[in-house]
Design an enzyme around this catalytic site. Sequence first.
Site, mmCIF file in Angstrom:
data_model
loop_
_atom_site.group_PDB
_atom_site.id
_atom_site.type_symbol
_atom_site.label_atom_id
_atom_site.label_comp_id
_atom_site.label_asym_id
_atom_site.label_seq_id
_atom_site.Cartn_x
_atom_site.Cartn_y
_atom_site.Cartn_z
ATOM 1 N N ASP A 123 11.388 6.867 -11.092
ATOM 2 C CA ASP A 123 11.364 6.467 -9.686
ATOM 3 C C ASP A 123 12.026 5.096 -9.524
ATOM 4 O O ASP A 123 11.496 4.224 -8.839
ATOM 5 C CB ASP A 123 9.926 6.446 -9.163
ATOM 6 C CG ASP A 123 9.879 6.388 -7.629
ATOM 7 O OD1 ASP A 123 10.889 6.773 -6.988
ATOM 8 O OD2 ASP A 123 8.856 5.953 -7.085
ATOM 9 N N GLY A 174 -2.123 4.317 -4.155
ATOM 10 C CA GLY A 174 -2.790 3.079 -4.530
ATOM 11 C C GLY A 174 -2.461 1.932 -3.598
ATOM 12 O O GLY A 174 -1.606 2.026 -2.709
ATOM 13 N N VAL A 198 -2.056 -2.547 -3.711
ATOM 14 C CA VAL A 198 -1.901 -3.717 -4.563
ATOM 15 C C VAL A 198 -2.389 -4.944 -3.791
ATOM 16 O O VAL A 198 -1.953 -5.182 -2.654
ATOM 17 C CB VAL A 198 -0.438 -3.913 -5.000
ATOM 18 C CG1 VAL A 198 -0.312 -5.143 -5.899
ATOM 19 C CG2 VAL A 198 0.078 -2.673 -5.725
ATOM 20 N N ARG A 210 0.856 -1.183 0.000
ATOM 21 C CA ARG A 210 0.000 0.000 0.000
ATOM 22 C C ARG A 210 0.888 1.227 0.000
ATOM 23 O O ARG A 210 1.892 1.297 0.717
ATOM 24 C CB ARG A 210 -0.895 -0.013 1.235
ATOM 25 C CG ARG A 210 -1.863 1.186 1.340
ATOM 26 C CD ARG A 210 -2.662 1.097 2.633
ATOM 27 N NE ARG A 210 -3.569 -0.045 2.623
ATOM 28 C CZ ARG A 210 -4.880 0.051 2.451
ATOM 29 N NH1 ARG A 210 -5.422 1.242 2.261
ATOM 30 N NH2 ARG A 210 -5.644 -1.026 2.477
ATOM 31 N N GLY A 211 0.530 2.202 -0.844
ATOM 32 C CA GLY A 211 1.268 3.458 -0.910
ATOM 33 C C GLY A 211 0.366 4.635 -0.650
ATOM 34 O O GLY A 211 -0.760 4.480 -0.164
ATOM 35 N N LYS A 263 -3.961 -3.760 -8.839
ATOM 36 C CA LYS A 263 -3.707 -2.451 -8.243
ATOM 37 C C LYS A 263 -4.936 -1.580 -8.407
ATOM 38 O O LYS A 263 -5.505 -1.497 -9.496
ATOM 39 C CB LYS A 263 -2.498 -1.784 -8.894
ATOM 40 C CG LYS A 263 -2.089 -0.464 -8.231
ATOM 41 C CD LYS A 263 -0.731 0.011 -8.731
ATOM 42 C CE LYS A 263 -0.275 1.267 -7.966
ATOM 43 N NZ LYS A 263 1.072 1.715 -8.378
#
Length: 889
Positions: free
Chosen positions: A180, A70, A72, A66-67, A87
């Site tokens: 990134d 979003g 996953v 988890r970010g 996602k």
Amino acid sequence: MSDALSSATLRCPSCGAAAVLANGLCARCLLGVALDFDAAFADSEAIPADAPRRVGRYRILGEIARGGVGVVYRAWQPDLGREVALKMLLPARLDTPDARDRFRREAEVMAGLDHPGILPVYEVGSEGDRPFFSMKLAEGGNLVERAPHLRGRFRECARLVAAIARAVAHAHARGVLHRDLKPSNIVFDAADQPLVTDFGLARFLARESSLTGLDHVIGTPRYVAPEVVATPGERPSAAADVYGLGAILYELLTGQPPFAELTALEVLQEVRTRRPRAPRQIVAAIPAALEAICLRCLEKRREDRYPSAGALADALDGWLGGHKQPALRGLNFVLPSRRRRVLAAAALVLIGSVAAAAIEYATRSPVPIPDPLRATQSVVVLPDLLRRTPAVDEASHRIAAALELPPPLHLRPFDASLETAARMAAATRFVTDSDVDAAVGAFIVISVAPIDGSPSLLLLATDDLREERLFETTFAPGDETRVARELSAALARKRAQPTAEARLSRHALDVLLRAIRLLLIPSEGSNATAVAALKDVIEAAPDSALAHAWLAYAYVEHGGDAFWIDSAIDEAARAERMDPTLGFAAKQLGVAYQLKSWFARALPAYEQARALGTLFLENQLGWVYYVRGRFADSYRMCVERQRVGTQDPFPRRLAAQVLLEVGETGRGVRALESAIAEEPDPNLRALYEAEIAWYRDDYATCRERAAGIAPTVPELYDGFYTPTGLVRACAMADGDFAAALATMEIAKRGAPDNTASAAGLSEGLREAILLTKVGRAENVPAMLAQARQRLQTAIDANSDYPPVWLRMAAAQRAAGETDAAYATLEHAFALGLTLDRRTRGEVELVPFADDARFAAMRAASEAHVAAERSAIVAELEASPAAGRSNAGL
């Protein structure tokens, strides 16, 4: 028949029922499999309370990551019977237009990339108002988890980053930047293959972005490129991803990311200007070439990094394959005036002719470069083209006929090689490609030359690529069979195995030769072009010590400021670490040290290069010996330089100067008269004539000759005297301080006004001393203070040039600081200062003239000079032929 086949085919393999539905199972068995599947995964991963149970046709099994934007999930895709990663945008970000646009862009980017190293997207869709996309499930975890197990496994690290770089290069080729790249965004499948994922910050190269806000702060601070931090609104380039790949490699090699000791804010503040620690300072076992690859990725300027992710992958693959880069010998030397001069190929010995041929050949792109392995094993025997005689030709032919080379060395045909080499020396272009191939292949050159004043001949065997002397001897005509036998044995010892330079690509050789040509035959902008070419060579062969050594040469040629000299020191030291047997690297290190006036460091570097057999080192080493007061050693270098038949005037000039300074005036004058006969510049001839008068104590003639030059050519300087310097020295010898002071205005106009110039450090101090002697001392304290400040700057820069310390001592003594002055003067003597016939006219000695302490120092120094004179005379008398040919005797 068809009914029977149908009945057999439509039975459930589990229970035997005839009613088959999906996946070859009946309804009852299919339900059982589904229930068992749910039960099997019920406890494997907790499903958060806010997670959906189903998304479209996918059944959610658990959360993977988890970010901020979003989440996953692990999910089951029943129609294809496989697990996937799914996602989705977080509910809290549904009302954020930027977040929705980013999510859509990530799905669009990943779906458009088809590469085995990029995590594939299976489906893009939405559940209600929540967008999602499904991907291949990476069952092998991510690089963060695997990194500790890769510690010390450098080849695996290189292989892994090369594979990642290939995937990134695929994205770049389709106009996509990742932006990134970091270990957590590298995942592994069940077969342990790395996959690049998380393109949430990706951008299309060819499109303008309409995103704002967070789009301007890109990536993770420890892996973000300096230009992204410096100008966040600027459109990024592929170089930013190359930096990220380098940061990943850095962390795999060292166990920590760049700038690991800093906070995120400090990273953003310092990443623009501060270089990370060299990986080998953290883990000494890291291969030097691999470190070089890593650090090039992390260069501050984007143009100094690899030009593409594919180029980085090529460099890593080249290192893994053990490819190395050769270089071609070149000639450079440092004159005392610190100017660079490159002699024309026609003025060199045979080695120079062959090198020039190779360089010219490398510029003719239609002609294929010879195989490097074959080239480095080829041998040619030829007479010295500049001093050919029938006796030399005959001796060369006999040696070639008697030479029996051990494999893998092989001899080029003598007659064909001689014809081609003679054509090379005389023509501006080659006649046929086969001629070029024959000439360029001969990188081990056996040259036979006459010795002036002696019936003996000189044989010199050199490795043209490494600028290395392999064998040298003198012999009498008729003794060729013995010489050939000794030569074969020497080559067998030194070249039983191919040198490292044999392992390179033909293309890399082509680029290197073009770079060398630009350096040896300079023109406007050629140095910058050569530097760029050498960096390309290092990109293809990062562990090539010769390529790094030539880059050091290029940096020295670029300019005299501290930045370029320091860069040369870095490159030469790197080359020396890579290949401690490469004398050319030690030579370039010595040159750079000498330009910084670090003579105590230059001397061992030069001596190391000499011990390794490096060619064309006598000028540099002779000059450093001279500066250090080792006159006999300096004179010996001049003699050795002359033995190879060079037309270089410097060793004859230095030999004359040494003889004159130690008091061998007759021999020195004859040597200088010989230099006058060969000097085309009338002003230099007049300067030499004035110098002869000075050493004969004929001050009136000296002043007359020198004064005639000074008004028109005030900057004339050959490393030992200027016209105004001779006029002033004569005036000082006559006790005419007013006349000496009158020369100061001309001298100051000709002297650069900076602390890097020996003259620039002298004139203000000398003027202050002379003003005191003529009774005009009103401005002297300020002048002395300024001179001391500038001298201290040079001393603080670690200068160990003896005249700098003498000048500081004179400034201290003139200011009345007697004890400090003598302590400084003692240090100057320890560095090699001598009081000889040349220095008796130095203005800096005036403040000490009446001191008893100075009289004792002078006596000790004169005794040292007398000992050096005795050593030189002993050698001259033991070898009169050498004396006649090299000192004008």
